[in-house]
Design an enzyme around this catalytic site. Structure first.
Site, PDB file in Angstrom:
ATOM      1  N   SER A 114       0.830  -1.330   0.233  1.00  0.00           N
ATOM      2  CA  SER A 114       0.104  -0.072   0.261  1.00  0.00           C
ATOM      3  C   SER A 114       1.174   1.898  -0.072  1.00  0.00           C
ATOM      4  O   SER A 114       1.750   1.395  -0.301  1.00  0.00           O
ATOM      5  CB  SER A 114      -1.071  -0.391   0.991  1.00  0.00           C
ATOM      6  OG  SER A 114      -1.907   1.055   1.103  1.00  0.00           O
ATOM      7  N   HIS A 115       0.068   1.976   1.404  1.00  0.00           N
ATOM      8  CA  HIS A 115       1.236   3.175   1.009  1.00  0.00           C
ATOM      9  C   HIS A 115       3.157   2.743   1.975  1.00  0.00           C
ATOM     10  O   HIS A 115       3.870   4.231   1.417  1.00  0.00           O
ATOM     11  CB  HIS A 115       0.589   4.557   1.589  1.00  0.00           C
ATOM     12  CG  HIS A 115       0.146   3.322   3.295  1.00  0.00           C
ATOM     13  ND1 HIS A 115      -0.715   2.688   3.255  1.00  0.00           N
ATOM     14  CD2 HIS A 115       0.589   4.171   4.712  1.00  0.00           C
ATOM     15  CE1 HIS A 115      -1.010   1.902   4.470  1.00  0.00           C
ATOM     16  NE2 HIS A 115      -0.005   2.787   5.615  1.00  0.00           N
ATOM     17  N   ASP A 278      -2.188   6.569  -2.971  1.00  0.00           N
ATOM     18  CA  ASP A 278      -0.986   6.152  -2.765  1.00  0.00           C
ATOM     19  C   ASP A 278       0.108   4.759  -3.416  1.00  0.00           C
ATOM     20  O   ASP A 278      -0.361   4.838  -4.960  1.00  0.00           O
ATOM     21  CB  ASP A 278      -1.231   4.963  -1.585  1.00  0.00           C
ATOM     22  CG  ASP A 278      -2.337   4.318  -1.613  1.00  0.00           C
ATOM     23  OD1 ASP A 278      -3.375   3.964  -2.054  1.00  0.00           O
ATOM     24  OD2 ASP A 278      -2.365   2.844  -0.446  1.00  0.00           O
ATOM     25  N   ASP A 280      -0.526   1.698  -3.782  1.00  0.00           N
ATOM     26  CA  ASP A 280      -1.149   0.139  -4.617  1.00  0.00           C
ATOM     27  C   ASP A 280      -2.500   1.642  -5.365  1.00  0.00           C
ATOM     28  O   ASP A 280      -3.196   0.478  -6.314  1.00  0.00           O
ATOM     29  CB  ASP A 280      -1.867  -0.901  -4.195  1.00  0.00           C
ATOM     30  CG  ASP A 280      -2.406  -0.284  -2.480  1.00  0.00           C
ATOM     31  OD1 ASP A 280      -1.968   1.110  -2.283  1.00  0.00           O
ATOM     32  OD2 ASP A 280      -3.223  -1.059  -2.636  1.00  0.00           O
ATOM     33  N   ASP A 282      -5.382   2.658  -3.908  1.00  0.00           N
ATOM     34  CA  ASP A 282      -6.786   2.718  -3.091  1.00  0.00           C
ATOM     35  C   ASP A 282      -6.737   3.863  -2.412  1.00  0.00           C
ATOM     36  O   ASP A 282      -7.908   4.089  -2.079  1.00  0.00           O
ATOM     37  CB  ASP A 282      -6.689   1.027  -2.405  1.00  0.00           C
ATOM     38  CG  ASP A 282      -5.887   0.659  -1.054  1.00  0.00           C
ATOM     39  OD1 ASP A 282      -4.726   1.425  -1.244  1.00  0.00           O
ATOM     40  OD2 ASP A 282      -5.878   0.059  -0.834  1.00  0.00           O
ATOM     41  N   ARG A 283      -5.963   4.143  -2.068  1.00  0.00           N
ATOM     42  CA  ARG A 283      -5.862   5.510  -0.872  1.00  0.00           C
ATOM     43  C   ARG A 283      -6.374   7.190  -2.481  1.00  0.00           C
ATOM     44  O   ARG A 283      -5.975   7.184  -3.097  1.00  0.00           O
ATOM     45  CB  ARG A 283      -4.891   5.632  -0.205  1.00  0.00           C
ATOM     46  CG  ARG A 283      -5.198   4.635   0.544  1.00  0.00           C
ATOM     47  CD  ARG A 283      -3.854   4.644   1.624  1.00  0.00           C
ATOM     48  NE  ARG A 283      -3.339   3.742   2.929  1.00  0.00           N
ATOM     49  CZ  ARG A 283      -2.943   4.138   4.438  1.00  0.00           C
ATOM     50  NH1 ARG A 283      -2.324   5.180   4.563  1.00  0.00           N
ATOM     51  NH2 ARG A 283      -3.680   3.328   4.993  1.00  0.00           N
ATOM     52  N   THR A 345     -11.465  -1.336  11.556  1.00  0.00           N
ATOM     53  CA  THR A 345     -10.410  -0.858  10.910  1.00  0.00           C
ATOM     54  C   THR A 345     -10.208  -1.789   9.214  1.00  0.00           C
ATOM     55  O   THR A 345     -10.097  -3.124  10.725  1.00  0.00           O
ATOM     56  CB  THR A 345      -9.040  -0.303  11.370  1.00  0.00           C
ATOM     57  OG1 THR A 345      -9.771   0.516  11.996  1.00  0.00           O
ATOM     58  CG2 THR A 345      -8.480  -0.232  10.617  1.00  0.00           C
ATOM     59  N   GLU A 364     -12.957   4.625   5.499  1.00  0.00           N
ATOM     60  CA  GLU A 364     -11.781   4.908   6.452  1.00  0.00           C
ATOM     61  C   GLU A 364     -10.893   6.160   6.382  1.00  0.00           C
ATOM     62  O   GLU A 364     -11.171   6.993   6.189  1.00  0.00           O
ATOM     63  CB  GLU A 364     -10.797   3.836   6.214  1.00  0.00           C
ATOM     64  CG  GLU A 364     -11.695   2.791   6.383  1.00  0.00           C
ATOM     65  CD  GLU A 364     -10.512   1.157   6.004  1.00  0.00           C
ATOM     66  OE1 GLU A 364     -10.057   0.721   7.328  1.00  0.00           O
ATOM     67  OE2 GLU A 364      -9.447   1.540   4.991  1.00  0.00           O
ATOM     68  N   GLU A 365     -11.145   6.759   8.010  1.00  0.00           N
ATOM     69  CA  GLU A 365      -9.518   8.015   8.366  1.00  0.00           C
ATOM     70  C   GLU A 365      -8.646   7.587   7.660  1.00  0.00           C
ATOM     71  O   GLU A 365      -8.452   8.997   7.323  1.00  0.00           O
ATOM     72  CB  GLU A 365      -9.676   8.231   9.387  1.00  0.00           C
ATOM     73  CG  GLU A 365      -9.564   7.030  10.513  1.00  0.00           C
ATOM     74  CD  GLU A 365      -7.488   6.804  10.517  1.00  0.00           C
ATOM     75  OE1 GLU A 365      -6.982   7.556  10.481  1.00  0.00           O
ATOM     76  OE2 GLU A 365      -7.687   5.609   9.992  1.00  0.00           O
ATOM     77  N   SER A 366      -8.508   6.478   6.945  1.00  0.00           N
ATOM     78  CA  SER A 366      -6.914   6.844   6.525  1.00  0.00           C
ATOM     79  C   SER A 366      -6.440   6.620   4.720  1.00  0.00           C
ATOM     80  O   SER A 366      -6.293   5.995   4.111  1.00  0.00           O
ATOM     81  CB  SER A 366      -6.195   5.375   6.857  1.00  0.00           C
ATOM     82  OG  SER A 366      -7.160   4.265   6.607  1.00  0.00           O
ATOM     83  N   LYS A 377     -11.394  -0.088  -1.754  1.00  0.00           N
ATOM     84  CA  LYS A 377     -11.221   1.264  -1.417  1.00  0.00           C
ATOM     85  C   LYS A 377     -10.503   1.610  -3.216  1.00  0.00           C
ATOM     86  O   LYS A 377      -9.723   0.346  -3.688  1.00  0.00           O
ATOM     87  CB  LYS A 377     -10.102   2.154  -0.188  1.00  0.00           C
ATOM     88  CG  LYS A 377      -8.449   1.569   0.219  1.00  0.00           C
ATOM     89  CD  LYS A 377      -8.655   1.577   1.353  1.00  0.00           C
ATOM     90  CE  LYS A 377      -7.345   1.544   1.289  1.00  0.00           C
ATOM     91  NZ  LYS A 377      -7.025   0.484   2.770  1.00  0.00           N
ATOM     92  N   ARG A 497      -1.861   4.282  17.117  1.00  0.00           N
ATOM     93  CA  ARG A 497      -2.989   5.092  16.592  1.00  0.00           C
ATOM     94  C   ARG A 497      -3.518   5.874  17.239  1.00  0.00           C
ATOM     95  O   ARG A 497      -4.243   5.034  18.451  1.00  0.00           O
ATOM     96  CB  ARG A 497      -3.215   4.073  15.051  1.00  0.00           C
ATOM     97  CG  ARG A 497      -2.629   3.710  14.637  1.00  0.00           C
ATOM     98  CD  ARG A 497      -3.761   3.910  13.017  1.00  0.00           C
ATOM     99  NE  ARG A 497      -2.801   2.988  12.318  1.00  0.00           N
ATOM    100  CZ  ARG A 497      -1.448   2.760  11.590  1.00  0.00           C
ATOM    101  NH1 ARG A 497      -1.379   4.405  11.662  1.00  0.00           N
ATOM    102  NH2 ARG A 497      -0.785   2.820  11.095  1.00  0.00           N
TER     103      ARG A 497
END
Ligand code: G1P
Ligand code: ZN
Length: 542
Positions: A114-115, A278, A280, A282-283, A345, A364-366, A377, A497
């Site tokens: 991911s990120h 990001d 991949d 998805d964000r 989450t 999601e908040e992320s 996402k 977190r």
């Protein structure tokens, strides 16, 4: 001509999938047999892949190419009928989800961290997605993990590497291999959901966009969709060429790691709309001219306005957010009379709600937002929905936000991350807090009185499965809240977190840090983060 080898192996400790699959340092994955053990355990955990069709692809980070060759050889050796793979092994996570769905595949293997940064000394990851295109639910990841603990051999085809540069179908050992353009099917889906004519007209009216692909997978997708199909000015997509180490950066779309974009959007001659995605794809991050939109607010705005896009013109069946995501979307749902679900989450928890038609939009908040168009996402999707909304409303991002807060109130929100802290310290901190939860209600900390305190447990409304221990949620009187949980995606020590929020029905112009100061102080009094971790400041504030 099949040349399948059975290689004896032994279980490797620690192959337990987390929030989104198995994520480790790349060098861990590169150890002999490490990837092979896990891939064979996927096959074993899902009941074998004989005769099945799988989609395989990744975000192009370092080791993506080698890992895909191994997976193809292992799929062929275990009797898969067909594997569909993105050209050169590239597929964004949402595009992989879409491909699984439109091709009616039985599942897919997605390679990404991911990120997280990429490279030999950075991160790598692998996860299995189901026939609905979504991440494997907990029952399946548990079966895969169980398989890693008893594995004694894996099967692999003894063959030269497959050619993944040439698009088209061919045999690979006993299996069919189809190499597809990674962008085409995804772009087609976007054209169905959004009013491309309206967005094109907006872009032709002088409205300027800047999309930062952060040297990651969305580069080719954004070039095709934003510049070629929608006519954004050449150069609107920056850092568009995916690189195995993401240009040496963190492909994480937030104000910290997408600082260049923030500077551009807050600087002189700022474009009208900025966005980033990001590693991949998805964000997403959304920022207007001088107006950063928090992911939680973005979800609320999209929920309030999605009906302006053709794909959602019939309205939303419901919305869902991860528990730590701010309650801003809850207020939209309440006002519009639609159900709102709070899940643990991780995107996998949205799958059942989307499949059952109980939620259309989730987030999601992320920095993750998505809908029932795929089961992941989707960064570019969120960008296009925003553009569609702006094209219809003919307003700036800042004006949309102001109007939204005026209608629903503002939920100030921030996440504080304490990274790479000692695992024992982190577990003790959270464990001690959980042991005291029953005593907290009624007590006052830094002027805030605790209304309720719980260790979040989720019962899936569709299949009744229970996921307990999903994070501490403390609500204060007056609409403030803090959530504390340990990350399930970190690869070094533990990451704590801390999610902070405060609702304000009338004053929308405060500095978020100041607005949240009482909640930060109360959290410190309750959890003693400074004393226990020795950290006086979070490592990352988003
Ligand atoms: C993080 C995010 C979570 C997201 C996941 C995968 O997980 O918080 O929302 O679904 O990455 O992108 P965490 O590290 O908090 O477990
Ligand atoms: Zn991602």
């Amino acid at each position: 001509m099949t040349d399948v080898e059975r290689i004896a192996t032994k279980p490797i400790a620690g192959q337990k999938p987390g929030t989104s699959g198995l994520r480790k340092k790349t060098r861990v994955f590169m150890q002999p047999g490490y990837l092979e053990n896990f891939v064979q355990s996927i096959w074993n955990g899902i009941g074998g892949i004989s005769g099945k069709t799988l989609v395989v692809g990744g975000d192009g980070r370092f080791f993506n190419d080698a890992a895909i060759q191994t997976i193809l050889k292992m799929a062929a050796a275990s009797g898969a009928a067909k594997v569909i793979v993105g050209q050169n092994g590239f597929l964004s996570t949402p595009a992989a989800s879409n491909l699984i769905r439109v091709r009616g595949a039985d599942g897919g293997v997605i390679l990404s961290a991911s990120h997280n940064p990429g490279g030999p000394d950075e991160d790598f990851g692998i996860k299995y997605n189901m026939a609905n295109g979504g991440p494997a639910p907990e029952g399946v990841t548990a079966a895969i993990f169980a398989a890693t603990e008893i594995i004694d051999s894996y099967d692999i085809l003894n063959a030269p590497d497959a050619d993944l540069a040439q698009i088209g179908s061919r045999a690979f050992g006993p299996m069919q291999l189809e190499v597809v353009d990674p962008v085409t099917d995804y772009a087609t889906l976007m054209e169905k959901l959004f009013d491309f004519n309206a967005i094109r007209a907006l872009l032709q009216s002088g409205f300027r966009v800047r999309f930062d692909a952060m040297h990651a997978i969305t580069g080719p997708y954004a070039l095709e969709i934003l510049e070629r199909r929608l006519g954004a000015a050449p150069g609107s997509v920056v850092n568009a060429v995916p690189s195995p180490d993401f240009g040496g950066g963190h492909p994480d779309p937030n104000p910290v790691w997408a600082k260049d974009l923030m500077d551009a959007m807050y600087g002189a001659d700022a474009p009208d709309f900025g966005a980033a995605s990001d590693g991949d794809g998805d964000r997403n991050m959304i920022v207007g001219k001088g107006a950063y939109v928090t992911p939680s607010d973005s979800l609320a705005v999209l929920a309030a306005n999605a009906h302006l896009a053709p794909g959602y013109a019939a309205g939303l069946k419901g919305v869902a957010r991860s528990m730590p995501t701010s309650c801003a979307v809850d207020r939209v749902a309440e006002a519009r009379g639609m159900p709102c679900f709070a899940t643990p989450t991780g995107w996998k928890f949205f799958g059942n709600l989307l499949d059952a038609g109980m939620a259309t939009l989730c987030g999601e908040e992320s920095a993750g937002t998505g809908s029932d168009h795929v089961r992941e996402k989707d960064g570019l999707w969120a960008v296009l929905l925003w553009l569609n909304i702006l094209a219809v409303k003919k307003q700036s991002v800042a004006a949309v936000m102001a109007e939204h807060w005026a209608e629903f109130g503002r939920t100030y929100y921030s996440r504080h991350d304490y990274e790479a802290i000692d695992s024992t310290v982190a577990n003790t901190l959270v464990g001690d807090l959980k042991a005291r939860l029953a005593d907290l209600p009624g007590q006052t900390f830094a002027g805030l009185t605790v209304e309720s305190a719980e260790d979040f447990s989720y019962t899936d409304p569709v299949d009744g499965s229970v996921s307990a221990g999903q994070g501490v949620q403390i609500r204060f009187e007056g609409g403030a809240r803090v959530v504390l949980r340990l990350s399930g995606t970190g690869t070094e020590g533990a990451t704590l977190r801390v999610y902070l929020e405060r609702f304000d029905p009338a004053d929308f112009s405060q500095d978020p840090r100041q607005a949240l100061a009482p909640v930060i102080a109360a959290t410190q009094e309750i959890a003693g983060i400074v004393e226990r971790t020795g950290r006086t400041e979070p490592d990352v504030i988003t």
